[in-house]
Design an enzyme around this catalytic site. Structure first.
Site, PDB file in Angstrom:
ATOM      1  N   THR A  22       0.134  -1.485   0.071  1.00 34.07           N
ATOM      2  CA  THR A  22       0.115  -0.098  -0.061  1.00 34.07           C
ATOM      3  C   THR A  22       1.163   0.924  -0.172  1.00 34.07           C
ATOM      4  O   THR A  22       1.061   1.891   0.868  1.00 34.07           O
ATOM      5  CB  THR A  22      -0.848  -0.307   1.343  1.00 34.07           C
ATOM      6  OG1 THR A  22      -0.128  -0.445   2.537  1.00 34.07           O
ATOM      7  CG2 THR A  22      -1.844  -1.150   1.189  1.00 34.07           C
ATOM      8  N   ARG A  77       4.120  -5.421  12.940  1.00 35.48           N
ATOM      9  CA  ARG A  77       5.235  -4.663  13.330  1.00 35.48           C
ATOM     10  C   ARG A  77       6.081  -5.485  12.526  1.00 35.48           C
ATOM     11  O   ARG A  77       7.439  -5.128  13.367  1.00 35.48           O
ATOM     12  CB  ARG A  77       4.944  -4.115  14.712  1.00 35.48           C
ATOM     13  CG  ARG A  77       3.846  -3.319  15.274  1.00 35.48           C
ATOM     14  CD  ARG A  77       3.827  -3.699  16.030  1.00 35.48           C
ATOM     15  NE  ARG A  77       3.644  -3.012  17.183  1.00 35.48           N
ATOM     16  CZ  ARG A  77       2.931  -2.090  18.288  1.00 35.48           C
ATOM     17  NH1 ARG A  77       3.272  -3.444  19.294  1.00 35.48           N
ATOM     18  NH2 ARG A  77       3.022  -1.472  18.940  1.00 35.48           N
ATOM     19  N   LYS A 113      -1.668   2.260  13.977  1.00 30.82           N
ATOM     20  CA  LYS A 113      -0.307   1.629  13.180  1.00 30.82           C
ATOM     21  C   LYS A 113       0.537   2.874  12.506  1.00 30.82           C
ATOM     22  O   LYS A 113       1.682   3.286  12.916  1.00 30.82           O
ATOM     23  CB  LYS A 113      -0.966   0.745  12.335  1.00 30.82           C
ATOM     24  CG  LYS A 113       0.682   0.465  11.131  1.00 30.82           C
ATOM     25  CD  LYS A 113       1.499  -0.181  11.826  1.00 30.82           C
ATOM     26  CE  LYS A 113       2.451  -0.717  10.534  1.00 30.82           C
ATOM     27  NZ  LYS A 113       3.903  -1.352  10.964  1.00 30.82           N
ATOM     28  N   ARG A 161       7.869   8.409  15.322  1.00 28.79           N
ATOM     29  CA  ARG A 161       9.263   8.212  15.715  1.00 28.79           C
ATOM     30  C   ARG A 161       9.524   9.336  14.251  1.00 28.79           C
ATOM     31  O   ARG A 161      10.420   9.649  14.372  1.00 28.79           O
ATOM     32  CB  ARG A 161      10.075   7.100  14.823  1.00 28.79           C
ATOM     33  CG  ARG A 161      11.273   6.502  14.446  1.00 28.79           C
ATOM     34  CD  ARG A 161      11.386   4.729  14.886  1.00 28.79           C
ATOM     35  NE  ARG A 161      12.961   4.479  14.470  1.00 28.79           N
ATOM     36  CZ  ARG A 161      13.405   4.543  15.165  1.00 28.79           C
ATOM     37  NH1 ARG A 161      13.482   4.806  16.463  1.00 28.79           N
ATOM     38  NH2 ARG A 161      14.803   3.853  14.897  1.00 28.79           N
ATOM     39  N   GLY A 184      14.892   7.807   5.777  1.00 24.58           N
ATOM     40  CA  GLY A 184      14.685   7.210   4.781  1.00 24.58           C
ATOM     41  C   GLY A 184      13.477   5.692   5.084  1.00 24.58           C
ATOM     42  O   GLY A 184      13.212   5.564   6.549  1.00 24.58           O
ATOM     43  N   CYS A 231       8.550   2.745   5.668  1.00 27.69           N
ATOM     44  CA  CYS A 231       7.475   3.147   6.468  1.00 27.69           C
ATOM     45  C   CYS A 231       7.531   4.528   7.541  1.00 27.69           C
ATOM     46  O   CYS A 231       6.952   5.537   6.762  1.00 27.69           O
ATOM     47  CB  CYS A 231       8.067   2.598   8.114  1.00 27.69           C
ATOM     48  SG  CYS A 231       8.169   0.578   7.978  1.00 27.69           S
ATOM     49  N   LYS A 247       6.335   7.246   4.843  1.00 28.98           N
ATOM     50  CA  LYS A 247       5.094   7.272   4.048  1.00 28.98           C
ATOM     51  C   LYS A 247       4.186   7.139   4.940  1.00 28.98           C
ATOM     52  O   LYS A 247       3.146   7.989   5.232  1.00 28.98           O
ATOM     53  CB  LYS A 247       4.891   5.438   3.879  1.00 28.98           C
ATOM     54  CG  LYS A 247       3.615   4.377   3.319  1.00 28.98           C
ATOM     55  CD  LYS A 247       3.781   3.730   2.785  1.00 28.98           C
ATOM     56  CE  LYS A 247       4.094   2.565   3.504  1.00 28.98           C
ATOM     57  NZ  LYS A 247       3.261   2.320   4.537  1.00 28.98           N
ATOM     58  N   ARG A 263      26.690  11.613  10.257  1.00 29.63           N
ATOM     59  CA  ARG A 263      25.874  10.806  10.965  1.00 29.63           C
ATOM     60  C   ARG A 263      26.430  10.195  11.910  1.00 29.63           C
ATOM     61  O   ARG A 263      26.357   9.693  12.473  1.00 29.63           O
ATOM     62  CB  ARG A 263      25.382   9.059  10.023  1.00 29.63           C
ATOM     63  CG  ARG A 263      25.090   9.030   9.377  1.00 29.63           C
ATOM     64  CD  ARG A 263      23.213   8.965   9.516  1.00 29.63           C
ATOM     65  NE  ARG A 263      22.750   8.985   8.709  1.00 29.63           N
ATOM     66  CZ  ARG A 263      20.908   9.489   8.177  1.00 29.63           C
ATOM     67  NH1 ARG A 263      20.784   9.489   9.723  1.00 29.63           N
ATOM     68  NH2 ARG A 263      20.379   9.615   7.638  1.00 29.63           N
TER      69      ARG A 263
HETATM   70  N1  SAJ Z   1      16.951   7.500  11.275  1.00 24.26           N
HETATM   71  C1  SAJ Z   1      17.337   9.376  12.205  1.00 24.26           C
HETATM   72  N2  SAJ Z   1      17.181   9.290  13.855  1.00 24.26           N
HETATM   73  C2  SAJ Z   1      16.988   8.173  14.543  1.00 24.26           C
HETATM   74  C3  SAJ Z   1      16.830   7.294  14.510  1.00 24.26           C
HETATM   75  C4  SAJ Z   1      16.038   6.626  12.903  1.00 24.26           C
HETATM   76  O1  SAJ Z   1      18.085   9.719  11.198  1.00 24.26           O
HETATM   77  O2  SAJ Z   1      17.194   8.777  15.453  1.00 24.26           O
HETATM   78  C5  SAJ Z   1      16.335   7.336  10.314  1.00 24.26           C
HETATM   79  C6  SAJ Z   1      17.518   5.991   9.660  1.00 24.26           C
HETATM   80  O3  SAJ Z   1      18.644   6.946   9.112  1.00 24.26           O
HETATM   81  C7  SAJ Z   1      16.703   6.059   8.586  1.00 24.26           C
HETATM   82  C8  SAJ Z   1      15.712   6.189   9.000  1.00 24.26           C
HETATM   83  O4  SAJ Z   1      14.910   7.485   9.711  1.00 24.26           O
HETATM   84  O5  SAJ Z   1      16.871   6.836   7.607  1.00 24.26           O
HETATM   85  C9  SAJ Z   1      13.958   5.081   9.531  1.00 24.26           C
HETATM   86  O6  SAJ Z   1      15.311   4.472  10.578  1.00 24.26           O
HETATM   87  P1  SAJ Z   1      14.018   3.922  11.119  1.00 24.26           P
HETATM   88  O7  SAJ Z   1      15.591   3.068  12.286  1.00 24.26           O
HETATM   89  O8  SAJ Z   1      12.985   3.426  12.236  1.00 24.26           O
HETATM   90  O9  SAJ Z   1      14.250   2.559  10.613  1.00 24.26           O
HETATM   91  P2  SAJ Z   1      13.041   1.697   9.705  1.00 24.26           P
HETATM   92  O10 SAJ Z   1      12.751   2.121   8.584  1.00 24.26           O
HETATM   93  O11 SAJ Z   1      13.031   0.546   9.375  1.00 24.26           O
HETATM   94  O12 SAJ Z   1      11.623   1.218  11.011  1.00 24.26           O
HETATM   95  C10 SAJ Z   1      11.270   0.233  11.347  1.00 24.26           C
HETATM   96  C11 SAJ Z   1       9.962   0.485  11.932  1.00 24.26           C
HETATM   97  N3  SAJ Z   1       9.023  -0.782  12.079  1.00 24.26           N
HETATM   98  C12 SAJ Z   1       8.235  -0.627  11.750  1.00 24.26           C
HETATM   99  O13 SAJ Z   1       7.353  -0.063  10.730  1.00 24.26           O
HETATM  100  C13 SAJ Z   1       7.725  -2.003  11.971  1.00 24.26           C
HETATM  101  C14 SAJ Z   1       9.709   1.897  12.788  1.00 24.26           C
HETATM  102  O14 SAJ Z   1       8.415   1.936  13.543  1.00 24.26           O
HETATM  103  C15 SAJ Z   1      10.396   0.881  13.625  1.00 24.26           C
HETATM  104  O15 SAJ Z   1      10.748   2.167  14.933  1.00 24.26           O
HETATM  105  C16 SAJ Z   1      12.114   0.945  13.598  1.00 24.26           C
HETATM  106  O16 SAJ Z   1      11.940  -0.208  12.782  1.00 24.26           O
HETATM  107  C17 SAJ Z   1      13.085  -0.124  14.788  1.00 24.26           C
HETATM  108  O17 SAJ Z   1      13.091   0.668  16.218  1.00 24.26           O
HETATM  109  O18 SAJ Z   1      13.996  -0.747  14.045  1.00 24.26           O
END
Ligand code: SAJ
Length: 454
Positions: free
Chosen positions: A95, A164, A216, A223, A277, A280, A283, A431
């Site tokens: 989706t 999740r 959801k 975040r 990026g 999730c 979007k 980073r």
């Molecule tokens: N990022 C930041 N600062 C932060 C954390 C992340 O800039 O403090 C950036 C990362 O570099 C990345 C993006 O955000 O580019 C997303 O990072 P992410 O750790 O959120 O990774 P995702 O996208 O895989 O998020 C998933 C999500 N899980 C689900 O949708 C079930 C998110 O809700 C989770 O919190 C996250 O995994 C997790 O904690 O691992």
């Protein structure tokens, strides 16, 4: 009498869910996957007991082998026929949102129509895909009713229950994370609870569909907003000569007194960085907004959600600004400079490039006339962006180096050696990989997100 389950969509969500359900005594599961160019091959792979999902997914390979090959309780087909006899139909299709942040429901609508035409009296339909709030009641329900002539809540059950899952932890997260089960009616919710109780070893939380849908997308929007707040504080630190990461340590060391948590809540300032990026976070805030825009009764612009999204979308541009500023200090312009951009995956030590901020930075630098070489040793396909796997080949002769993703090898770069191979010694850190002092001592011109000039 076995419980017949159909899971539509053999992707990151559908495959582990189907395999886990097929491992339960008395369940027979059929995965339905159309023979599309991109995913059709998964049908044969799964029916041979292979796991089509790349990367390390603990437990998934053996679960698929056990259910497909040994127990023969999990098969996959491109036929819709199994829907006719199914007691449960799980809809696990993509989706996405488009460039205007509008959800693209083509797959969801098509599958809902297929299900409506075929399902039997008393079946339970469960949407597991992430949707905008209001979608279950206002889009899926009418399509199912229109194509079946049945009434949701009495002739069949309808539930929204989101996954999740995270790459590398697909099975773990389904089994170990609490699960909201949002039925159209309490009886619908009960049907959902009966299915999930056998595969989930964590609290099952009964609720209604709209609450589950909002929860959801809010989980990820929360975040995204927190990251945006960190990015905004980082900009203030750059502007006022402080180090964001020291500020973050100080803020987050506020103790959380367990005996009286409400009086003294913990702080959790997130990490500032060169962008956000993934599948999730970029979007879900738009889904939350779109849902209220279209189905809410109080029309307003959720500024915190929207402005946070725009701050995070802007961070790659700020990385380019920092690069321009540093190159100017070295007497150069971006135009005509050779720039090494380190990291194309959106997340460290991953090969996942979905919505990667690195692409935005790459395109912006290209537009400004830079010659950009992108390094990533984990990503196989830059989808139009050429990738270099040899790090020092990428660094050789560069006028500037930009760290967009904190892959492990970048922490080991010898900065003195780096200075020696570069045309102009400019390092931009998105980073928090290097301390400014270490870079300056190595004779580099340094800028970093949240790193006030030191
Ligand atoms: N990022 C930041 N600062 C932060 C954390 C992340 O800039 O403090 C950036 C990362 O570099 C990345 C993006 O955000 O580019 C997303 O990072 P992410 O750790 O959120 O990774 P995702 O996208 O895989 O998020 C998933 C999500 N899980 C689900 O949708 C079930 C998110 O809700 C989770 O919190 C996250 O995994 C997790 O904690 O691992």
């Amino acid at each position: 009498m076995p419980t017949k389950i159909v899971v539509v969509g053999m992707g990151y969500v559908g495959i582990p869910a189907a395999a886990l359900l097929a491992d339960v005594e008395g369940n027979i599961v059929t995965g339905v996957q159309r023979r599309s160019k991109r995913s059709g091959w998964k049908i044969d792979a799964l029916n041979e007991g292979q796991n089509p999902i790349g990367g390390d997914e603990p437990g998934l390979e053996e679960l698929i082998k056990r259910t497909v090959v040994d127990k023969k309780t999990f098969t996959v087909t491109d036929s819709l026929d199994p829907i006719k006899e199914a007691d449960y139909i799980l809809i696990d299709v993509q989706t996405p949102t488009d460039a205007d942040h509008i959800p693209r429901y083509e797959s969801l609508r098509a599958v809902s129509a297929d299900v409506g035409k075929l399902f039997k009296e008393g079946a339970t339909v469960i949407i597991e895909s992430t949707v905008a709030p209001g979608t279950t009641n206002n889009i899926v329900k009418p399509i199912l009713e229109e194509h079946s002539g049945k009434v949701a809540g009495s002739d069949f059950h309808l539930v929204f229950s989101y996954e999740r899952v995270m790459v590398g932890r697909l099975i773990h997260n389904i089994v170990k994370y609490p699960r909201a089960v949002g039925g159209l009616t309490p009886a619908c919710t009960q049907k959902g609870l009966e299915l999930y109780k056998d595969i989930i070893d964590a609290p099952l939380v009964p609720t209604d569909a709209i609450t589950a849908e909002i929860a959801k997308v809010t989980e990820n929007t929360y975040r995204d907003v927190n990251i945006a707040f960190a990015n905004e504080v980082a900009m203030i630190c750059e502007s006022m000569g402080a180090d964001f990461h020291e500020v973050r340590e100080l803020v987050n060391n506020l103790p959380n007194d367990p005996s009286n948590p409400h009086a003294n809540p913990h702080r959790n300032l997130h990490f500032a960085g060169g962008g956000v990026g993934g599948h999730c976070l970029p979007k879900d805030p738009w889904l939350l907004k779109w849902g209220n825009d279209n189905y809410g009764t109080i029309k307003f612009n959720p500024k915190v959600v929207v402005e946070s999204r725009y701050i995070n979308m802007w961070m790659p541009t700020h990385m380019v600004q920092l690069t321009k500023d540093a190159l100017n200090e070295a007497g150069r312009e971006i135009k005509g400079s050779k720039i090494a951009l380190l990291g194309f995956a959106f997340l460290e030590n991953s090969d996942d490039t979905r919505n990667t901020p690195s692409r935005d930075a790459y395109e912006e630098l290209q537009k400004l006339g830079a010659e950009v070489m992108v390094h990533d040793h984990l990503v196989r396909d830059g989808e139009g962006v050429p990738l270099e796997t040899d790090l020092w080949k990428c660094l050789e002769g560069a006028h500037a180096v930009i760290i967009m993703t904190r892959h492990k090898p970048y922490y080991d770069i010898d900065l003195a050696k780096l200075k020696g191979v570069m045309e102009t010694p400019v390092l931009i850190d998105g980073r928090n990989v290097f301390e400014p002092k270490v870079a300056l001592d190595a004779g580099l011109i340094f800028r970093g997100i949240g790193k006030g000039r030191s």
